[in-house]
Design an enzyme around this catalytic site. Sequence first.
Site, PDB file in Angstrom:
ATOM      1  N   ARG A   1       9.483 -11.224  -2.249  1.00 16.26           N
ATOM      2  CA  ARG A   1      10.882 -11.509  -1.963  1.00 16.26           C
ATOM      3  C   ARG A   1      11.077 -12.417  -0.743  1.00 16.26           C
ATOM      4  O   ARG A   1      12.160 -12.934  -0.513  1.00 16.26           O
ATOM      5  CB  ARG A   1      11.648 -10.178  -1.782  1.00 16.26           C
ATOM      6  CG  ARG A   1      11.804  -9.404  -3.075  1.00 16.26           C
ATOM      7  CD  ARG A   1      12.165  -7.942  -2.850  1.00 16.26           C
ATOM      8  NE  ARG A   1      10.989  -7.122  -2.524  1.00 16.26           N
ATOM      9  CZ  ARG A   1      11.032  -5.804  -2.309  1.00 16.26           C
ATOM     10  NH1 ARG A   1      12.187  -5.162  -2.374  1.00 16.26           N
ATOM     11  NH2 ARG A   1       9.926  -5.136  -2.030  1.00 16.26           N
TER      12      ARG A   1
ATOM     13  N   THR B   1       2.103   0.879  -3.781  1.00  8.68           N
ATOM     14  CA  THR B   1       1.826   1.607  -2.536  1.00  8.68           C
ATOM     15  C   THR B   1       0.886   2.804  -2.765  1.00  8.68           C
ATOM     16  O   THR B   1       0.071   3.132  -1.893  1.00  8.68           O
ATOM     17  CB  THR B   1       3.141   2.096  -1.890  1.00  8.68           C
ATOM     18  OG1 THR B   1       3.945   2.749  -2.883  1.00  8.68           O
ATOM     19  CG2 THR B   1       3.940   0.937  -1.323  1.00  8.68           C
TER      20      THR B   1
ATOM     21  N   ASN C   1      14.286   6.810   1.588  1.00  6.53           N
ATOM     22  CA  ASN C   1      12.905   7.000   2.020  1.00  6.53           C
ATOM     23  C   ASN C   1      12.519   5.881   2.985  1.00  6.53           C
ATOM     24  O   ASN C   1      12.598   4.705   2.645  1.00  6.53           O
ATOM     25  CB  ASN C   1      12.018   6.946   0.758  1.00  6.53           C
ATOM     26  CG  ASN C   1      10.539   6.863   1.093  1.00  6.53           C
ATOM     27  OD1 ASN C   1      10.099   7.374   2.123  1.00  6.53           O
ATOM     28  ND2 ASN C   1       9.776   6.231   0.201  1.00  6.53           N
TER      29      ASN C   1
ATOM     30  N   LEU D   1       0.155   0.253   5.486  1.00  9.26           N
ATOM     31  CA  LEU D   1       0.104  -0.539   4.250  1.00  9.26           C
ATOM     32  C   LEU D   1       0.541  -1.969   4.520  1.00  9.26           C
ATOM     33  O   LEU D   1       1.684  -2.213   4.916  1.00  9.26           O
ATOM     34  CB  LEU D   1       1.015   0.092   3.190  1.00  9.26           C
ATOM     35  CG  LEU D   1       0.804   1.593   2.937  1.00  9.26           C
ATOM     36  CD1 LEU D   1       1.711   2.063   1.812  1.00  9.26           C
ATOM     37  CD2 LEU D   1      -0.656   1.878   2.614  1.00  9.26           C
ATOM     38  N   ALA D   2      -0.384  -2.906   4.292  1.00 11.75           N
ATOM     39  CA  ALA D   2      -0.075  -4.294   4.641  1.00 11.75           C
ATOM     40  C   ALA D   2      -0.701  -5.284   3.666  1.00 11.75           C
ATOM     41  O   ALA D   2      -1.006  -6.418   4.020  1.00 11.75           O
ATOM     42  CB  ALA D   2      -0.571  -4.587   6.060  1.00 11.75           C
TER      43      ALA D   2
ATOM     44  N   ASP E   1       5.918  -3.215   7.057  1.00 10.97           N
ATOM     45  CA  ASP E   1       7.100  -4.094   7.078  1.00 10.97           C
ATOM     46  C   ASP E   1       8.314  -3.415   7.709  1.00 10.97           C
ATOM     47  O   ASP E   1       9.447  -3.701   7.353  1.00 10.97           O
ATOM     48  CB  ASP E   1       7.426  -4.591   5.663  1.00 10.97           C
ATOM     49  CG  ASP E   1       7.824  -3.472   4.699  1.00 10.97           C
ATOM     50  OD1 ASP E   1       7.665  -2.290   5.057  1.00 10.97           O
ATOM     51  OD2 ASP E   1       8.291  -3.786   3.587  1.00 10.97           O
TER      52      ASP E   1
ATOM     53  N   GLY F   1       0.622  -6.126   0.564  1.00 16.32           N
ATOM     54  CA  GLY F   1       1.572  -6.735  -0.370  1.00 16.32           C
ATOM     55  C   GLY F   1       1.812  -8.206  -0.079  1.00 16.32           C
ATOM     56  O   GLY F   1       1.648  -8.678   1.049  1.00 16.32           O
TER      57      GLY F   1
ATOM     58  N   ALA G   1      14.678 -42.670  41.371  1.00 20.53           N
ATOM     59  CA  ALA G   1      15.112 -42.638  39.968  1.00 20.53           C
ATOM     60  C   ALA G   1      14.330 -43.650  39.132  1.00 20.53           C
ATOM     61  O   ALA G   1      14.052 -44.756  39.579  1.00 20.53           O
ATOM     62  CB  ALA G   1      16.594 -42.961  39.898  1.00 20.53           C
TER      63      ALA G   1
ATOM     64  N   TYR H   1       9.063 -40.052  34.578  1.00 22.60           N
ATOM     65  CA  TYR H   1       7.926 -39.406  33.917  1.00 22.60           C
ATOM     66  C   TYR H   1       6.795 -39.274  34.925  1.00 22.60           C
ATOM     67  O   TYR H   1       6.316 -40.279  35.470  1.00 22.60           O
ATOM     68  CB  TYR H   1       7.434 -40.218  32.703  1.00 22.60           C
ATOM     69  CG  TYR H   1       6.125 -39.654  32.187  1.00 22.60           C
ATOM     70  CD1 TYR H   1       6.082 -38.365  31.664  1.00 22.60           C
ATOM     71  CD2 TYR H   1       4.933 -40.381  32.290  1.00 22.60           C
ATOM     72  CE1 TYR H   1       4.881 -37.804  31.238  1.00 22.60           C
ATOM     73  CE2 TYR H   1       3.733 -39.825  31.859  1.00 22.60           C
ATOM     74  CZ  TYR H   1       3.718 -38.544  31.336  1.00 22.60           C
ATOM     75  OH  TYR H   1       2.537 -37.988  30.922  1.00 22.60           O
TER      76      TYR H   1
HETATM   77  C1  UD1 Z   1       8.857   1.124  -0.308  1.00 24.22           C
HETATM   78  C2  UD1 Z   1       9.041   2.494  -0.959  1.00 24.22           C
HETATM   79  C3  UD1 Z   1      10.514   2.856  -0.883  1.00 24.22           C
HETATM   80  C4  UD1 Z   1      10.973   2.869   0.546  1.00 24.22           C
HETATM   81  C5  UD1 Z   1      10.661   1.519   1.244  1.00 24.22           C
HETATM   82  C6  UD1 Z   1      10.914   1.644   2.719  1.00 24.22           C
HETATM   83  C7  UD1 Z   1       7.341   2.721  -2.715  1.00 24.22           C
HETATM   84  C8  UD1 Z   1       7.086   2.681  -4.178  1.00 24.22           C
HETATM   85  N1  UD1 Z   1       8.589   2.446  -2.319  1.00 24.22           N
HETATM   86  O1  UD1 Z   1       9.584   0.185  -1.074  1.00 24.22           O
HETATM   87  O2  UD1 Z   1      10.719   4.142  -1.457  1.00 24.22           O
HETATM   88  O3  UD1 Z   1      12.359   3.125   0.612  1.00 24.22           O
HETATM   89  O4  UD1 Z   1       9.280   1.181   1.048  1.00 24.22           O
HETATM   90  O5  UD1 Z   1      10.792   0.419   3.363  1.00 24.22           O
HETATM   91  O6  UD1 Z   1       6.455   3.034  -1.966  1.00 24.22           O
HETATM   92  N2  UD1 Z   1       1.882  -2.623  -0.097  1.00 24.22           N
HETATM   93  C9  UD1 Z   1       0.508  -2.635  -0.217  1.00 24.22           C
HETATM   94  N3  UD1 Z   1      -0.050  -2.694  -1.447  1.00 24.22           N
HETATM   95  C10 UD1 Z   1       0.699  -2.728  -2.592  1.00 24.22           C
HETATM   96  C11 UD1 Z   1       2.103  -2.685  -2.456  1.00 24.22           C
HETATM   97  C12 UD1 Z   1       2.671  -2.637  -1.196  1.00 24.22           C
HETATM   98  O7  UD1 Z   1      -0.207  -2.601   0.770  1.00 24.22           O
HETATM   99  O8  UD1 Z   1       0.091  -2.762  -3.673  1.00 24.22           O
HETATM  100  C13 UD1 Z   1       2.466  -2.582   1.253  1.00 24.22           C
HETATM  101  C14 UD1 Z   1       3.349  -3.767   1.545  1.00 24.22           C
HETATM  102  O9  UD1 Z   1       2.601  -4.803   2.158  1.00 24.22           O
HETATM  103  C15 UD1 Z   1       4.396  -3.185   2.485  1.00 24.22           C
HETATM  104  C16 UD1 Z   1       4.439  -1.712   2.117  1.00 24.22           C
HETATM  105  O10 UD1 Z   1       3.301  -1.450   1.361  1.00 24.22           O
HETATM  106  O11 UD1 Z   1       4.015  -3.311   3.838  1.00 24.22           O
HETATM  107  C17 UD1 Z   1       5.681  -1.363   1.308  1.00 24.22           C
HETATM  108  O12 UD1 Z   1       5.723  -2.186   0.138  1.00 24.22           O
HETATM  109  P1  UD1 Z   1       7.062  -2.867  -0.342  1.00 24.22           P
HETATM  110  O13 UD1 Z   1       6.757  -3.684  -1.538  1.00 24.22           O
HETATM  111  O14 UD1 Z   1       7.763  -3.497   0.765  1.00 24.22           O
HETATM  112  O15 UD1 Z   1       7.881  -1.568  -0.824  1.00 24.22           O
HETATM  113  P2  UD1 Z   1       9.440  -1.398  -0.875  1.00 24.22           P
HETATM  114  O16 UD1 Z   1       9.953  -2.030  -2.125  1.00 24.22           O
HETATM  115  O17 UD1 Z   1      10.044  -1.822   0.385  1.00 24.22           O
HETATM  116 MG    MG Z   2       9.365  -2.902   1.969  1.00 23.31          MG
END
Ligand code: UD1
Ligand code: MG
Length: 462
Positions: A15, A78, A169, A8-9, A102, A11, A378, A364
């Site tokens: 933050r 996610t 998690n 999953l990448a 991440d 987002g 020098a 140089y």
């Molecule tokens: C998520 C988990 C949390 C866990 C944590 C671990 C959920 C709801 N929560 O929270 O339980 O403890 O990871 O690090 O899953 N992403 C997408 N599409 C989206 C949203 C996110 O691809 O619509 C990707 C982000 O780019 C990221 C990953 O999913 O790489 C996790 O998303 P992030 O927003 O970081 O979730 P956390 O709040 O860390």
């Molecule tokens: Mg995260």
Amino acid sequence: MSHIAVVLAAGKGTRMKSDLPKVMHAVAGKPMLSWVLDAVLATGPARVVVVVGHGADQVIASLPDGVESCLQAEQHGTGHAVSVALDHLGDVGGEILVVPGDTPLIDTETLSRLLDAHRADGNATTILSATVTDPHGYGRIVRNEAGDVTGIVEQRDATDAIDAITEVNAGMYVFDSAELSEDIRNLETNNAQAEYYLTDVVAAVVARGHSAGATMADPVAVMGVNTHRQLAEAAALRRALINGELMDAGVHMQDPATVYIDAGVTVEAGASLLPNVMLTSGTIVRAGAVVGPDAYADDSVIETGAHVWYSVLRSAKVGSGAEVGPYASLRPDAVLEEGSKAGTFVEIKKSVIGPGAKVPHLSYIGDAAVGARSNIGAGTITVNYNGFEKFRTQIGEDVKVGSDTMLVAPVTVGDRAMTAAGSVITEDVEPDAIAFGRARQVNKPGLAARLRARYRGDSGQE
Ligand code: UD1
Ligand code: MG
């Protein structure tokens, strides 16, 4: 049976407060996502799909060959991201390993253990969890009295009781793909973030009478990065791993806390790294080389027995036994051959300094070749640029270039020739000659005294 991996990448990484997609932020010189993919690929998946969205083009450009991508145009959580991946995959069957992009400290061994646990325990879903001292920000693993996993609750939806749970998690799971497809369709957004949470799949699986398992991991390996503070923490942890492995392999580090080594750097056993050393991608340090204190080397090679200290190297080569610094700047295509030297306040660019040749102070040297054993006095400068074009300076072997010589290129100084100190050399110098390119000195006896007398009205005495 081999699994399929979904990373999953998509987002934004709100933050991080940055335009760069979160997963592209670097840890030890490599995007977080690349660290994750390395670990995932080494588990031997049949297919790997990366869900991209925010900064999709940039993320896709970083993917290794053979890794697929699918677009989550709007990021609704996610769970939504995984549903996009499942649509892309089609009816595949088997196990789906989900990993967030991440978590740059994840390793193959941890993921393989998750897969093994899933296979051994026969659960419909297996979560990777970790017990941490500060669980804030993570989803919490909720268990019933018997200790069985019943679900995951996100930080923002946690009651005080759930907030106190320290088993978190990791965001990594193995799912049975048929079950997952069904549960993903039924996700709802009635939570604090109004998103489709993948984590809700766990409670859904359990509600349908299946079992969910959680397998424990080292909290370091599963650390998630959501903020710059966490990025710095992850980088420090990764650095400790890199330095630890190198020391185990026989690299000496006087103070590893001050040594920064990126991915893609080679340091051979028997090399010595002193305090405040930063080595970035492509750099090779051979056995017996000493680097530091205070050295930065990017894409550079430092050969056996060379010593580099208080210096900056970019795409440079330092031959065996050569000496660089203190305070030298070696720019791209600076090549120091065996036993040569670039000393204090010396800048070298696109030049070869031959075996045993020395540029000890304040010079140089650009677009030049310096022959074996020659010495550059020098303050010498190769005047390589007329404001429009660059020209080369050719210096033969055993040449002595006098201090403060301006070598106005294009110009050649033949073997064993010399230049007088302070010369401006505009014409070629033949072998064995001495070139004088300066005004002849004239002494005016008594003139200083007369001058003083005129201005002070005295006899010239201080
Ligand atoms: C998520 C988990 C949390 C866990 C944590 C671990 C959920 C709801 N929560 O929270 O339980 O403890 O990871 O690090 O899953 N992403 C997408 N599409 C989206 C949203 C996110 O691809 O619509 C990707 C982000 O780019 C990221 C990953 O999913 O790489 C996790 O998303 P992030 O927003 O970081 O979730 P956390 O709040 O860390
Ligand atoms: Mg995260």
